[in-house]
Design a protein around this motif. Structure first.
Motif, PDB file in Angstrom:
ATOM      1  N   SER A 159     -51.769  72.538  37.479  1.00 36.12           N
ATOM      2  CA  SER A 159     -52.698  71.442  37.717  1.00 36.12           C
ATOM      3  C   SER A 159     -52.658  71.180  39.219  1.00 36.12           C
ATOM      4  O   SER A 159     -51.789  70.466  39.729  1.00 36.12           O
ATOM      5  N   LEU A 160     -53.569  71.800  39.939  1.00 29.31           N
ATOM      6  CA  LEU A 160     -53.427  71.948  41.385  1.00 29.31           C
ATOM      7  C   LEU A 160     -53.486  70.637  42.141  1.00 29.31           C
ATOM      8  O   LEU A 160     -52.937  70.521  43.238  1.00 29.31           O
ATOM      9  N   PRO A 220     -54.991  74.594  53.882  1.00 31.87           N
ATOM     10  CA  PRO A 220     -55.840  74.575  55.076  1.00 31.87           C
ATOM     11  C   PRO A 220     -57.036  73.645  54.909  1.00 31.87           C
ATOM     12  O   PRO A 220     -57.326  73.184  53.792  1.00 31.87           O
ATOM     13  N   PRO A 221     -57.742  73.344  55.984  1.00 34.79           N
ATOM     14  CA  PRO A 221     -58.979  72.562  55.878  1.00 34.79           C
ATOM     15  C   PRO A 221     -59.881  73.136  54.787  1.00 34.79           C
ATOM     16  O   PRO A 221     -59.998  74.356  54.642  1.00 34.79           O
ATOM     17  N   THR A 222     -60.512  72.245  54.046  1.00 32.12           N
ATOM     18  CA  THR A 222     -61.189  72.635  52.807  1.00 32.12           C
ATOM     19  C   THR A 222     -62.630  72.141  52.775  1.00 32.12           C
ATOM     20  O   THR A 222     -62.920  71.003  53.160  1.00 32.12           O
ATOM     21  N   PHE A 223     -63.510  73.002  52.282  1.00 37.07           N
ATOM     22  CA  PHE A 223     -64.904  72.670  51.971  1.00 37.07           C
ATOM     23  C   PHE A 223     -65.070  72.909  50.482  1.00 37.07           C
ATOM     24  O   PHE A 223     -64.751  73.990  49.974  1.00 37.07           O
ATOM     25  N   PHE A 269     -59.021  66.962  43.085  1.00 33.26           N
ATOM     26  CA  PHE A 269     -58.500  67.777  44.184  1.00 33.26           C
ATOM     27  C   PHE A 269     -58.795  67.129  45.527  1.00 33.26           C
ATOM     28  O   PHE A 269     -57.922  67.083  46.408  1.00 33.26           O
ATOM     29  N   VAL A 270     -59.999  66.619  45.694  1.00 32.81           N
ATOM     30  CA  VAL A 270     -60.362  65.968  46.957  1.00 32.81           C
ATOM     31  C   VAL A 270     -59.465  64.761  47.208  1.00 32.81           C
ATOM     32  O   VAL A 270     -58.970  64.552  48.325  1.00 32.81           O
ATOM     33  N   ASN A 271     -59.221  63.951  46.187  1.00 32.07           N
ATOM     34  CA  ASN A 271     -58.338  62.797  46.355  1.00 32.07           C
ATOM     35  C   ASN A 271     -56.939  63.231  46.777  1.00 32.07           C
ATOM     36  O   ASN A 271     -56.303  62.586  47.632  1.00 32.07           O
ATOM     37  N   ALA A 272     -56.458  64.329  46.196  1.00 32.14           N
ATOM     38  CA  ALA A 272     -55.135  64.828  46.555  1.00 32.14           C
ATOM     39  C   ALA A 272     -55.114  65.363  47.986  1.00 32.14           C
ATOM     40  O   ALA A 272     -54.124  65.167  48.713  1.00 32.14           O
ATOM     41  N   VAL A 280     -61.018  67.565  54.720  1.00 27.83           N
ATOM     42  CA  VAL A 280     -61.844  68.064  53.623  1.00 27.83           C
ATOM     43  C   VAL A 280     -63.277  67.583  53.791  1.00 27.83           C
ATOM     44  O   VAL A 280     -63.531  66.456  54.219  1.00 27.83           O
ATOM     45  N   GLU A 281     -64.210  68.471  53.452  1.00 27.34           N
ATOM     46  CA  GLU A 281     -65.621  68.132  53.349  1.00 27.34           C
ATOM     47  C   GLU A 281     -66.047  68.416  51.919  1.00 27.34           C
ATOM     48  O   GLU A 281     -65.787  69.505  51.384  1.00 27.34           O
TER      49      GLU A 281
END
Length: 280
Positions: free
Chosen positions: A184-185, A194-197, A215-218, A226-227
């Protein structure tokens, strides 16, 4: 253009398919030009890898001027960590050949869709972990510099895509809550990601939007840049959202609202990596 098709041997005697599309340099343009690279992991529920999320995505990345690679990683009956290690090997080869393939070694993005998004995000969390080290990988040789996800499978909790989890773990995951928790990532994000889109759609009934939101909240909590783009409509597996990446039955339908995502991802890459803007 250099085009190649290689195999990567898995630890369970399976073989992954590793394809590359490399834009060459020419003396009458810029013989020293380097470019970002994008390693694409198609989806398919860890049961197969989808063609709609492979070559069409690579061609779009080439159109932006990026070197593009596709990994058709081993799926069920192969289980974890086979695909993780195949991804590590693909990343190692890309960085090892960076000079030959005109790649900025500090601008390598791993990109995944659906279950391939899980594979990409899992790799982004564990590139420097025990599994890769145990198989001889120097973490710095396989470090991803960016993470690009489309409608990713993330959680093994209430919003899980159960088929992906079952195919990834096999019988081990059926009655082992602790093991399920490891995959559960959203529970294992660190600053090493790394920076994430990431993008998805509200109406995805296969991999609910909550996967992306968790995932974005994490990522935000861990301080990872993150974008995120959440489009109001679109079925699962929409890929480019075009007729080209629909199937013969046109089951995806009208996906025009998701079509901006590649241009948004291109702008994100250019904003992060100088190699992407030096020759634009």
């Amino acid at each position: 253009m250099l085009v190649f098709d290689e195999t990567i041997s898995g630890i369970d005697d399976t073989e992954a398919r590793f394809r590359g599309y490399v834009i060459e340099n020419y003396a009458d343009m810029d013989a020293e030009r380097t470019r970002p690279a994008v390693l694409i992991l198609p989806g398919g529920g860890y049961r197969r890898t989808s063609a709609r999320e492979a070559e069409p995505i690579a061609r779009r990345m080439l159109g932006y001027g990026y070197q593009a690679f596709i990994l058709d990683y081993s799926c069920a009956p192969s289980t974890y960590p086979v695909a993780l290690l195949e991804t590590a090997e693909a990343m190692r080869r890309i960085r090892e050949h960076a000079a030959e393939w005109h790649i900025d070694p500090n601008a390598i993005v791993v990109c995944g869709f659906s279950a391939g998004g899980h594979a990409a995000a899992l790799f982004a969390e564990r590139w420097n972990g025990e599994e890769t080290r145990a198989h001889g990988y120097d973490p710095e040789s396989i470090r991803p510099n960016g993470l690009l996800l489309g409608y990713p499978v993330i959680t093994s909790g209430p919003y899980a895509h159960r088929g992906s989890v079952e195919h990834l773990l096999g019988p081990r995951g059926k009655d082992d809550p602790a093991l399920l928790d490891l995959f559960s990532l959203e529970k294992h994000v660190t600053r090493d990601v790394p920076p994430t889109f990431v993008w998805t759609t509200v109406t995805d009934e296969t991999v609910p939007v909550q996967n992306t939101l968790l995932f974005v909240n994490a990522l935000v909590a861990a301080g990872v840049n993150v974008e995120v783009h959440v489009f109001p409509e679109g079925r699962h597996g929409s890929a480019l959202g075009t007729n080209e990446t629909d199937n013969a039955d046109r089951w995806i339908g009208d996906l025009t609202c998701v079509q901006p995502w590649p241009d948004l991802a291109d702008a994100w890459i250019r904003g992060r990596f100088p190699a992407a803007t030096a020759w634009k």
